[in-house]
Design a protein around this motif. Structure first.
Motif, PDB file in Angstrom:
ATOM      1  N   HIS A  64       0.828  -1.208   0.000  1.00 50.61           N
ATOM      2  CA  HIS A  64       0.000   0.000   0.000  1.00 50.61           C
ATOM      3  C   HIS A  64       0.865   1.261   0.000  1.00 50.61           C
ATOM      4  O   HIS A  64       0.425   2.314  -0.491  1.00 50.61           O
ATOM      5  CB  HIS A  64      -0.964   0.004   1.187  1.00 50.61           C
ATOM      6  CG  HIS A  64      -0.306  -0.213   2.518  1.00 50.61           C
ATOM      7  ND1 HIS A  64       0.283   0.822   3.217  1.00 50.61           N
ATOM      8  CD2 HIS A  64      -0.148  -1.326   3.280  1.00 50.61           C
ATOM      9  CE1 HIS A  64       0.769   0.351   4.351  1.00 50.61           C
ATOM     10  NE2 HIS A  64       0.526  -0.946   4.418  1.00 50.61           N
ATOM     11  N   ASP A  65       2.091   1.180   0.524  1.00 45.20           N
ATOM     12  CA  ASP A  65       3.013   2.324   0.458  1.00 45.20           C
ATOM     13  C   ASP A  65       3.495   2.556  -0.973  1.00 45.20           C
ATOM     14  O   ASP A  65       3.570   3.705  -1.433  1.00 45.20           O
ATOM     15  CB  ASP A  65       4.215   2.089   1.376  1.00 45.20           C
ATOM     16  CG  ASP A  65       3.832   1.961   2.833  1.00 45.20           C
ATOM     17  OD1 ASP A  65       3.011   2.766   3.298  1.00 45.20           O
ATOM     18  OD2 ASP A  65       4.338   1.035   3.510  1.00 45.20           O
ATOM     19  N   TRP A  66       3.817   1.480  -1.669  1.00 46.10           N
ATOM     20  CA  TRP A  66       4.232   1.615  -3.069  1.00 46.10           C
ATOM     21  C   TRP A  66       3.098   2.189  -3.911  1.00 46.10           C
ATOM     22  O   TRP A  66       3.335   3.014  -4.813  1.00 46.10           O
ATOM     23  CB  TRP A  66       4.672   0.261  -3.626  1.00 46.10           C
ATOM     24  CG  TRP A  66       6.020  -0.175  -3.158  1.00 46.10           C
ATOM     25  CD1 TRP A  66       6.326  -1.207  -2.316  1.00 46.10           C
ATOM     26  CD2 TRP A  66       7.275   0.413  -3.508  1.00 46.10           C
ATOM     27  NE1 TRP A  66       7.680  -1.294  -2.102  1.00 46.10           N
ATOM     28  CE2 TRP A  66       8.296  -0.311  -2.831  1.00 46.10           C
ATOM     29  CE3 TRP A  66       7.653   1.488  -4.315  1.00 46.10           C
ATOM     30  CZ2 TRP A  66       9.649   0.002  -2.942  1.00 46.10           C
ATOM     31  CZ3 TRP A  66       9.007   1.813  -4.432  1.00 46.10           C
ATOM     32  CH2 TRP A  66       9.980   1.065  -3.755  1.00 46.10           C
ATOM     33  N   ALA A  67       1.875   1.764  -3.645  1.00 47.98           N
ATOM     34  CA  ALA A  67       0.729   2.256  -4.417  1.00 47.98           C
ATOM     35  C   ALA A  67       0.549   3.762  -4.227  1.00 47.98           C
ATOM     36  O   ALA A  67       0.235   4.489  -5.186  1.00 47.98           O
ATOM     37  CB  ALA A  67      -0.536   1.510  -4.010  1.00 47.98           C
ATOM     38  N   ILE A  68       0.760   4.250  -2.995  1.00 48.53           N
ATOM     39  CA  ILE A  68       0.591   5.688  -2.761  1.00 48.53           C
ATOM     40  C   ILE A  68       1.716   6.475  -3.420  1.00 48.53           C
ATOM     41  O   ILE A  68       1.507   7.617  -3.857  1.00 48.53           O
ATOM     42  CB  ILE A  68       0.504   5.984  -1.245  1.00 48.53           C
ATOM     43  CG1 ILE A  68      -0.375   7.231  -1.007  1.00 48.53           C
ATOM     44  CG2 ILE A  68       1.879   6.210  -0.632  1.00 48.53           C
ATOM     45  CD1 ILE A  68      -1.811   7.043  -1.338  1.00 48.53           C
ATOM     46  N   LEU A  69       2.907   5.887  -3.540  1.00 46.86           N
ATOM     47  CA  LEU A  69       3.989   6.548  -4.262  1.00 46.86           C
ATOM     48  C   LEU A  69       3.663   6.648  -5.754  1.00 46.86           C
ATOM     49  O   LEU A  69       3.956   7.664  -6.398  1.00 46.86           O
ATOM     50  CB  LEU A  69       5.298   5.786  -4.059  1.00 46.86           C
ATOM     51  CG  LEU A  69       5.940   5.899  -2.670  1.00 46.86           C
ATOM     52  CD1 LEU A  69       7.152   4.968  -2.566  1.00 46.86           C
ATOM     53  CD2 LEU A  69       6.352   7.337  -2.381  1.00 46.86           C
ATOM     54  N   VAL A  70       3.053   5.598  -6.304  1.00 48.71           N
ATOM     55  CA  VAL A  70       2.608   5.638  -7.706  1.00 48.71           C
ATOM     56  C   VAL A  70       1.545   6.724  -7.881  1.00 48.71           C
ATOM     57  O   VAL A  70       1.555   7.485  -8.859  1.00 48.71           O
ATOM     58  CB  VAL A  70       2.065   4.265  -8.144  1.00 48.71           C
ATOM     59  CG1 VAL A  70       1.411   4.353  -9.521  1.00 48.71           C
ATOM     60  CG2 VAL A  70       3.185   3.234  -8.158  1.00 48.71           C
ATOM     61  N   ALA A  71       0.626   6.808  -6.919  1.00 45.54           N
ATOM     62  CA  ALA A  71      -0.416   7.833  -6.979  1.00 45.54           C
ATOM     63  C   ALA A  71       0.192   9.229  -6.963  1.00 45.54           C
ATOM     64  O   ALA A  71      -0.241  10.124  -7.704  1.00 45.54           O
ATOM     65  CB  ALA A  71      -1.380   7.657  -5.803  1.00 45.54           C
ATOM     66  N   LEU A  72       1.204   9.439  -6.126  1.00 50.27           N
ATOM     67  CA  LEU A  72       1.859  10.749  -6.054  1.00 50.27           C
ATOM     68  C   LEU A  72       2.572  11.067  -7.364  1.00 50.27           C
ATOM     69  O   LEU A  72       2.553  12.220  -7.827  1.00 50.27           O
ATOM     70  CB  LEU A  72       2.849  10.769  -4.892  1.00 50.27           C
ATOM     71  CG  LEU A  72       3.609  12.084  -4.676  1.00 50.27           C
ATOM     72  CD1 LEU A  72       2.643  13.213  -4.346  1.00 50.27           C
ATOM     73  CD2 LEU A  72       4.649  11.931  -3.571  1.00 50.27           C
TER      74      LEU A  72
END
Length: 374
Positions: A64-72
């Motif tokens: 979920h941390d990697w996903a939020i980095l992709v979102a950013l």
């Protein structure tokens, strides 16, 4: 003698205001300014999230941390597209008043086409990150995990649909910014816009409300339950933004899209950026505790804000047995984890004690430890 029609045209041209730069138009400036502000907030939220991860002694980023980095990453791409559309495409200005409409309208058309899949990727990554966090937090509830995976699958399918719709909306694709191409045609823009956003709204509602029934059943103090439920329910704000974007479609004028679409561009960016901020809130407690301790002048143990029973690696220091009477005779002096010569709250669960009678209790320690290194 000059022709009357020529005189009328000259009079009409003289009534047009002189050309101005993009930063002289309020409708062009405020979306860019606010987008940069919210971008800074989103970057700060993600930075605090990573810092909280370090404070929790976790060695690697979760999915979920990697996903939020992709979102950013994709949200930052949206901010860049907004700036390019404003500076190079005349966003926020009337099409009739552009300094070089032949170039600016082509630039605007290209950016408008690129904006759709980038927005789809950004908002999908935000919701996927939230769903993956749900799955981790509520791992014990199999039914809820299945529901989360179903929503995640629907969100991924929605992203594919939005991307294909943006790429296939006009045939050939270049007809979207060059309507002089012979034989080119485009679909119904309003129908495509509404279908994508209505489905997105339904997914927003599903993600925002999914954990509420489980949170309502948790055995927590009422104030704590309201706090946690409120954090997750903040996703309703995203739903409101989506509704606003659906309403704004009625204000779009096809012959003056550079002016009438500026609000839509801004809300397109605000949705994922605000989503990133809200998605980070549930995991920022360690970082916020550290920041609070700086301003209050106290040193607070991270044991209350850290899950040491999972993949964290606390350091071990030896101690005397003077805490045995407090813990009901518990002798775990060789595995207590604490900062040296510190005072604060101690979570009994961190001891992994076999005596369940003390599970969930808090011991307030005010004594100094005798330390020996091993």
């Amino acid at each position: 003698m000059p022709d009357s029609s020529s005189a009328g045209a000259s009079g009409a041209m003289s009534q047009l205001p002189p050309h101005t730069e993009w930063y002289e138009h309020a409708r062009a400036v405020w979306p860019v300014a606010l987008a940069i502000v919210f971008e800074a907030f989103a970057v700060t939220a993600v930075a605090l999230r990573i810092w909280s991860l370090r404070l929790s002694r976790k060695q690697k980023l979760a999915d979920h941390d990697w996903a939020i980095l992709v979102a950013l990453l994709f949200s930052t791409g949206l901010v860049v597209l907004l700036i390019l559309a404003t500076v190079m495409g005349g966003l926020g200005q009337h099409a009739a008043l552009l300094s070089d409409p032949a170039v600016q309208l082509v630039n605007f058309g290209k950016i408008y086409v690129a904006n759709s899949p980038v927005w789809g990727a950004a908002i999908s990554a935000v919701k996927i990150s939230i769903l993956l966090l749900y799955i981790k937090i509520f791992a014990i509830n199999r039914t809820f995990r299945i529901i989360c995976w179903i929503i995640l699958g629907l969100q991924s399918a929605w992203f594919v649909g939005v991307t294909l719709s943006g790429m296939l909306y006009c045939r050939p694709l270049a007809f979207a910014w060059n309507p002089t191409i012979p034989g080119g045609k485009c679909g119904n823009a309003t129908q495509a816009y509404l279908s994508a956003h209505i489905i997105n709204l339904l997914l927003d509602i599903a993600v925002a409300l999914a954990p509420v029934p489980i949170l309502a059943k948790l055995r927590l103090k009422k104030a704590k339950k309201i706090e946690i439920t409120g954090i997750f329910a903040l996703g309703i704000i995203i739903c409101v933004i989506t509704i606003a974007r659906i309403i704004l479609i009625k204000d779009l004028v096809p012959l003056d899209t550079t002016y009438t679409s500026s609000h839509i561009f801004f809300f397109t960016i605000l949705e994922p950026l605000l989503g990133i901020i809200l998605a980070c809130l549930p995991v920022l407690r360690p970082a916020m505790s550290q920041i609070t301790s700086v301003f209050t002048g106290t040193r607070k143990s991270l044991l209350n804000d850290t899950d040491y029973t999972n993949d964290s690696k606390p350091r071990t220091i030896g101690s005397t047995r003077k805490y045995s009477p407090i813990a009901g005779g518990l002798d775990r002096s060789d595995s207590l984890t604490r900062p040296i010569n510190d005072t604060g709250s101690f979570n009994m669960d961190a001891l992994e004690q076999p005596d369940k009678a003390h599970e969930g209790k808090i011991i307030h320690i005010t004594s100094t430890w005798d330390v020996e290194r091993r």
